[in-house]
Write a protein that holds these residues in place. Structure first.
Motif, PDB file in Angstrom:
ATOM      1  N   ARG A  80     -65.530-111.942 -15.839  1.00  0.00           N
ATOM      2  CA  ARG A  80     -65.576-111.034 -15.584  1.00  0.00           C
ATOM      3  C   ARG A  80     -65.128-110.105 -16.052  1.00  0.00           C
ATOM      4  O   ARG A  80     -64.684-108.910 -17.045  1.00  0.00           O
ATOM      5  N   ARG A 120     -63.584-110.555  -6.505  1.00  0.00           N
ATOM      6  CA  ARG A 120     -64.279-109.640  -6.670  1.00  0.00           C
ATOM      7  C   ARG A 120     -64.859-108.577  -5.276  1.00  0.00           C
ATOM      8  O   ARG A 120     -65.336-108.008  -5.193  1.00  0.00           O
ATOM      9  N   THR A 142     -69.092-107.546  -8.187  1.00  0.00           N
ATOM     10  CA  THR A 142     -69.318-108.364  -6.922  1.00  0.00           C
ATOM     11  C   THR A 142     -70.274-109.407  -6.646  1.00  0.00           C
ATOM     12  O   THR A 142     -70.902-110.203  -7.600  1.00  0.00           O
TER      13      THR A 142
END
Length: 189
Positions: A80, A120, A142
């Motif tokens: 991420r 997440r 997510t």
């Protein structure tokens, strides 16, 4: 021993407690660490540009380093940090990844990955608190449907039957990851 209705004695195996899952062991061992992270990051107002930028910067100081340390440990894993960098760039801030955190063992990597994958879940909740004009790619990244369960299964497969020292190393990796996030948020005051 137990007696049957016919009068024969039979041996009855005692019910042994099942070995707790590695995820449950990690959760129990790091509850206070998780609460410390939540407390430190909870002071940021995600609706305000400056506070939200500081929140993301506190994550950026740690995320790239941790992601570098766990890269390749679980093939479905998705980084991420590029999303976080994009959000910060949109807010006018440039960041670099930094050096990967040296990990003591594979178990410690799994412990750190447990923290990253767990974040997440929290990110999805926090994304709803971000001001509507602010970027939220990072927090919105997510779990896809079923991916948390897949991660939990992979975590258990990686260390569920391993020794207590393996589990201790996994706990150490998770605690280190939480501590890095807490320290970064504290330094952002």
């Amino acid at each position: 021993m137990k007696m049957t209705t016919e009068g024969d004695l039979i041996a009855v195996a005692p019910l042994l407690p099942a070995k707790p899952s590695l995820r449950m062991v990690l959760r129990a061992a790091t509850t206070a660490d998780h609460e410390a992270v939540d407390s430190e990051f909870g002071r940021f107002d995600l609706t305000l540009r400056l506070s939200y930028t500081q929140f993301l910067m506190a994550h950026a100081r740690v995320l790239g380093v941790l992601e570098g340390a766990v890269a390749g440990i679980w093939s479905p894993w998705r980084a991420r940090f590029p999303l976080l960098k994009a959000d910060l760039a949109e807010l006018g801030v440039t960041v670099s990844e930094g050096k990967p955190l040296p990990t003591r063992s594979t178990a410690a990597q799994w412990g750190a990955l447990y923290v990253l994958e767990g974040s997440r879940l929290g990110g999805g909740i926090l994304a709803g608190r971000v001001g509507p004009e602010l970027p939220k790619r990072y927090l919105s990244a997510t779990h896809e449907a079923g991916s948390w369960r897949k991660f939990a299964d992979a975590l258990e497969q990686a260390g569920g039957s391993e020794s207590d020292s393996w589990r201790a190393d996994a706990i150490g990796g998770a605690k280190l990851a939480f501590a890095r996030f807490t320290q970064s948020a504290t330094e952002t005051r």
